[in-house]
Design an enzyme around this catalytic site. Structure first.
Site, PDB file in Angstrom:
ATOM      1  N   ASP A  25       0.837  -1.220   0.000  1.00 23.99           N
ATOM      2  CA  ASP A  25       0.000   0.000   0.000  1.00 23.99           C
ATOM      3  C   ASP A  25       0.865   1.261   0.000  1.00 23.99           C
ATOM      4  OD1 ASP A  25      -0.909   0.228   3.577  1.00 23.99           O
ATOM      5  OD2 ASP A  25       1.023   0.066   2.546  1.00 23.99           O
ATOM      6  N   ASP A  29       4.972  -0.973   7.395  1.00 21.63           N
ATOM      7  CA  ASP A  29       4.072  -1.621   8.354  1.00 21.63           C
ATOM      8  C   ASP A  29       4.844  -2.581   9.267  1.00 21.63           C
ATOM      9  OD1 ASP A  29       2.974  -3.151   5.357  1.00 21.63           O
ATOM     10  OD2 ASP A  29       4.431  -4.001   6.758  1.00 21.63           O
ATOM     11  N   ASP A  98       6.762   4.623  21.544  1.00 20.80           N
ATOM     12  CA  ASP A  98       6.743   6.088  21.601  1.00 20.80           C
ATOM     13  C   ASP A  98       5.497   6.503  22.392  1.00 20.80           C
ATOM     14  OD1 ASP A  98       8.021   8.339  19.110  1.00 20.80           O
ATOM     15  OD2 ASP A  98       7.120   8.836  21.050  1.00 20.80           O
ATOM     16  N   ASP A 200       7.293  11.557  24.185  1.00 18.49           N
ATOM     17  CA  ASP A 200       7.179  12.705  23.280  1.00 18.49           C
ATOM     18  C   ASP A 200       6.940  14.002  24.058  1.00 18.49           C
ATOM     19  OD1 ASP A 200       6.864  13.419  20.398  1.00 18.49           O
ATOM     20  OD2 ASP A 200       4.938  14.158  21.112  1.00 18.49           O
ATOM     21  N   GLU A 261      11.768  13.174  25.591  1.00 16.09           N
ATOM     22  CA  GLU A 261      12.100  14.220  24.623  1.00 16.09           C
ATOM     23  C   GLU A 261      11.842  15.559  25.298  1.00 16.09           C
ATOM     24  OE1 GLU A 261       9.472  15.208  21.522  1.00 16.09           O
ATOM     25  OE2 GLU A 261      11.055  15.728  20.118  1.00 16.09           O
ATOM     26  N   HIS A 334      13.511  11.416  13.270  1.00 18.97           N
ATOM     27  CA  HIS A 334      12.492  11.665  12.246  1.00 18.97           C
ATOM     28  C   HIS A 334      12.125  13.138  12.121  1.00 18.97           C
ATOM     29  CE1 HIS A 334      10.435  11.587  16.024  1.00 18.97           C
ATOM     30  NE2 HIS A 334       9.378  12.120  15.466  1.00 18.97           N
ATOM     31  N   ASP A 335      12.651  13.964  13.038  1.00 25.40           N
ATOM     32  CA  ASP A 335      12.363  15.407  12.990  1.00 25.40           C
ATOM     33  C   ASP A 335      13.540  16.219  12.456  1.00 25.40           C
ATOM     34  OD1 ASP A 335      10.675  15.361  16.200  1.00 25.40           O
ATOM     35  OD2 ASP A 335       9.857  15.128  14.174  1.00 25.40           O
TER      36      ASP A 335
END
Ligand code: TEU
Length: 569
Positions: A25, A29, A98, A200, A261, A334-335
């Site tokens: 898709d 995953d 997370d 987070d 974080e 990822h940031d």
């Protein structure tokens, strides 16, 4: 006291949406992750930090959770999760989930109920305020993704607070029921065998309430620019209380690894929160070193990195947490943009500079984090059109900058190329084949066009790849206690291009030398560091070792982005 295995561990972060797609898709995953666990085993990492996989409308790619106990449909099922976790544990790899509990999704059942009426039992799970007398929002705070942090809710005739997108309402941690809900969902995952949490923006959960229940306005940084709202919410008055309660209620009952974080965190907060005697979490993600190439107007206000600033920042965190806390070590997630593009050279010296950055990071004291693709030396991407980007932070900033502030679209796109979060979110390249082996369908985000040259298959086959170098760095940490426990001492604080430091444990001493430039500066080992011999531990260039290294450390000319780790005898 429990053995602090998390001090000796290396953590690998997976951003599931971009890691590996098993069903075509175009979205990564859980079964895709399971299929790639041997990649992690070969690399030698001990723990995986998995970005959110819970049910979410994906306004912020899973950092907006609508059900904390269900798996996002695109990522698979709870059975797939159980299979993935078993696969990790069979390989001796632990899993950190997370934990996103400063806010949830506006599609969470709690918020759906809360917004219907001021009397709803869930209303006080969130933060509501009436408008100012003139009808304006309660404070002038700007959200991290632009606009006000206050969104009007018609049914109850009031605003609700959201530090990020309006689809991410902040939870009210003043409410003990909210805290109990968080403790319960943590136990749910820990009882399933999860080994810890990355938390987070956890230092934003205590808001700076005034005695009358109001919140202060943000100071103006410069004409037209406010201090970002979250700067006001970081490290609020009850933060340590909430974290210690979480430790007593949950974490003390399991053998976990935790990292909080913490934007804007200071070393004092680092010591308070990661102190093994009186703290609450194992370590923090501090941001000081991530902000050194930003001007006064924030991350998009580009500024060249001065290596001496990095030396001062990292050394302060090393020195001030020594014995009083524990550091995380990261350049990538990822940031953040890809380190080799940001701090190294993603052209001619891509491989050596990626290895140099890895050496620099992994030889510090703390727990290192490797972000997916960092072990391949992945680079930033320069999409030509804003429509090629997906990240809410990028899209909102571009719209505000070009429409409301009249900035030049090309200049705004250049800052996105340098600092945009999608730099880190292009799909993981597994092969040089179609879609880099990431998916059999249309990738949710375009691939980095350099995947034919930069992919895992190529890296595994090349003994001189960044991957095998990272594997050796990780092996050094596992083999030598000095890498984990040795005292850090900075050398050459004022050298603009060479970052050098030692690690000392008893009579043992390692010298780490990193050239952060494409030049060839001469390294001069300070005269007060005596040694009779040297042993090369790792280097990113061939180094003569026979006869025993004849090179003089008092006058060692370094090659572009050269790095060496030398045991001093
Ligand atoms: O990021 C928090 C945070 O500080 C971000 O504002 C980050 O600094 C910024 O995106 C850098 O440009 C966490 C998550 O890591 C991020 O992915 C989420 O978008 C955010 O919280 C909200 O959950």
């Amino acid at each position: 006291m429990k053995h602090a295995w998390w001090k000796e561990s290396v953590v690998y972060q997976i951003y599931p949406r971009s890691f590996a797609d098993s069903d075509g898709d175009g979205i990564g995953d859980l079964n895709g992750i399971t299929a790639k666990l041997d990649h992690l085993k070969t690399l030698g990492v001990d723990v995986v930090w998995l970005s959110p996989i819970y049910r979410s409308p994906n306004d912020d790619n899973g950092y907006d959770i609508s059900d904390y106990r269900a798996i996002m449909a695109e990522f698979g099922t709870m059975a797939d999760f159980d299979t993935m976790l078993a696969g990790m544990h069979q390989r001796g790899i632990k899993l950190m989930m997370d934990l996103v509990v400063n806010h949830c999704s506006d599609e969470h059942a709690w918020f759906q109920a809360a917004r219907t009426s001021r009397d709803n039992p869930y209303h006080d799970y969130f933060i509501w305020r009436d408008p100012k007398p003139d009808g304006s929002p309660p404070t002038n705070w700007e959200a991290a993704f632009n606009g006000s942090v206050w969104e009007w809710n018609e049914p109850t005739g009031e605003y609700y607070l959201h530090m990020f997108s309006k689809k991410q309402p902040d939870l009210n941690w003043e409410n003990p029921q909210v805290r109990a809900e968080v403790h319960a969902l943590m136990r749910f995952w820990l009882d399933k065998g999860v080994d810890g949490f990355r938390m987070d923006v956890i230092n934003m959960i205590s808001k700076p309430w005034r005695a009358d229940g109001s919140l202060p306005d943000a100071p103006v940084v410069r004409e037209g620019f406010l201090q970002p709202g979250f700067a006001l919410t970081c490290n609020g008055p009850r933060l340590l209380e909430y974290l210690r309660e979480m430790k007593a209620e949950v974490l003390d009952h399991y053998d976990t690894i935790t990292v909080g974080e913490a934007p804007m965190a200071t070393t004092q907060q680092g010591r308070e929160i990661s102190n093994e005697r009186s703290g609450a979490l194992n370590m923090l993600f501090q941001f000081e070193h991530m902000d050194l190439d930003s001007g006064p107007l924030g991350k998009w206000d580009l500024k060249p990195l001065d290596l001496r600033d990095l030396k001062r920042t990292m050394s302060r965190w090393q020195d001030e947490l020594a014995g009083e806390g524990w550091n995380s070590l990261y350049l990538s997630n990822h940031d953040q943009p890809r380190p080799v593009s940001r701090f190294g050279d993603d052209g001619e010296f891509r491989v050596v500079s990626a290895k140099m950055l890895g050496t620099w990071l992994h030889m510090h004291q703390g727990t290192p984090y490797v972000y997916q693709g960092e072990e391949l030396g992945m680079t930033n991407v320069k999409f030509a059109r804003i429509d090629d980007y997906q990240d809410i932070e990028i899209l909102n900033m571009y719209r505000v900058a070009t429409t409301e502030r009249g900035q030049d679209p090309a200049q705004v796109l250049a800052s996105i190329h340098a600092k945009g979060r999608d730099n880190a979110r292009t799909p993981m390249p597994w092969t040089a084949g179609p879609n880099a082996g990431f998916t059999g369908g249309k990738p949710w985000l375009k691939l980095n066009p350099n995947y034919p040259q930069i992919n895992a298959e190529q890296a595994l086959a090349d003994p001189d790849s960044v991957f095998h170098y990272y594997r050796r760095l990780i092996a050094l940490r596992h083999a030598h206690p000095i890498v984990v426990y040795g005292r850090y001492d900075l050398l050459l604080p004022e050298h603009p291009h060479i970052y050098a430091y030692t690690r000392t444990l008893g009579a043992e001493r390692l010298l780490v030398v990193c050239n952060f430039s494409h030049g060839q500066p001469v390294f001069e080992l300070p005269a007060d560091i005596f040694h009779s011999g040297t042993e090369l531990m790792i280097a990113n260039y061939p180094v003569p070792t026979e006869p025993a290294s004849t090179e003089d450390l008092r006058a060692l000319r370094l090659r572009p982005y050269e790095a060496r780790v030398i045991r001093l005898r």
